[in-house]
Motif scaffolding. Structure first.
Motif: not given
Length: 277
Positions: A184, A187, A190-192, A259, A262
């Motif tokens: 988080e 990245a 929003e990604e993790y 990639t 998500q």
């Protein structure tokens, strides 16, 4: 004798006791030896007398064994100079035993976030020694890793887990190179989202790791279930081919992963389930 305790709820020392034959437990460098990190106190962190690492000799099914258990409740199970050296030395000595005709088995209870940031370079060096020791030892006897919970297994120690001959997990376990908060941070949320527990377990939890073929056994959290899986793994002997010998296949699969999207558990399962050419 049945043991209905939750393996997850046990401390590291209790886990080592539970895995070894009753009455055979003998701890090396126990807390009374006072071998602890020399670096934490200077940073205002209270050290622990065993540095969060339990090394126990004994027998499993009557055969010589060493159990190394990381205490996840101390510094998140992180690896420093002393704790890392204890694990590496235990594995190195087990390999030496095998070379000298003493067939010593090895079981690792892994609850760790990886390297201890306060001892970064020293911890990284120790983890590298652990990796080398596992690769050496697994030529002679299965090295069985257990990731039960609640910390999981991350960072450089996730590589140690991958190097094990066999890996056992519970549904509550997590296994990944980077922890949720690290991903988080690097990245973005929003990604993790590190607070989204169902999402995290769908990506790195024991069940999806088992379905992906990255671990060998998915068991309940009871002591009996964990011990049964451990005994089955030890009985199989040294694998004809270790999982890490398939690195070309894994690299090929990862090269086909998009990639730009998500990832989710369905994509992960599909990636490892299908034949990639």
């Amino acid at each position: 004798m049945r043991d209905d305790r939750s393996f997850i709820e046990l401390k590291a020392r209790q886990r080592a006791h539970a895995l070894l034959d009753e009455g055979s437990y003998r701890e090396l460098l126990d807390p009374f030896e006072g071998v602890m990190s020399p670096w934490l106190g200077a940073q205002g962190i209270v050290p622990q007398a065993d540095d969060g690492m339990v090394v126990a000799k004994g027998t499993i099914n009557g055969k010589p064994a060493v159990v190394v258990a990381i205490e996840g409740a101390f510094q998140g199970g992180s690896m420093g100079e002393v704790s890392g050296a204890k694990m590496a030395a235990a594995l190195e000595l087990a390999a030496e035993d095998n070379r000298n005709g003493i067939p010593t088995q090895a079981v690792l209870s892994l609850e760790t976030g990886g390297v201890r940031l306060q001892e970064a370079n020293l911890g990284l060096a120790a983890i590298a020694d652990i990796h080398a020791a596992i690769v050496d030892l697994r030529r002679y006897t299965p090295v069985v890793g257990i990731v039960a919970g609640t910390v999981g297994c991350f960072g450089g120690m996730s590589i140690a887990a991958a190097l094990c001959s066999y890996l056992i997990v519970t549904r509550e376990a997590r296994l990944g190179l980077n922890g949720p908060q690290v991903i988080e941070q690097e990245a973005g949320i929003e990604e993790y989202d590190s607070r989204d527990r169902p999402f995290i377990w769908s990506m790195t939890g024991g069940e999806v790791r088992y379905q992906s073929g990255l671990v060998d056994a998915l068991v309940g959290d009871g002591v009996n279930a964990v011990k049964a899986a451990m005994n089955d793994a030890l009985a199989k002997g040294v694998p004809a081919k270790h999982r890490t010998d398939n690195y070309d296949d894994y690299l090929n699969r990862l090269s086909h992963f998009d990639t730009r999207k998500q990832a989710d558990s369905e994509q992960i399962n599909a990636l490892f389930a299908r034949e990639v050419k």
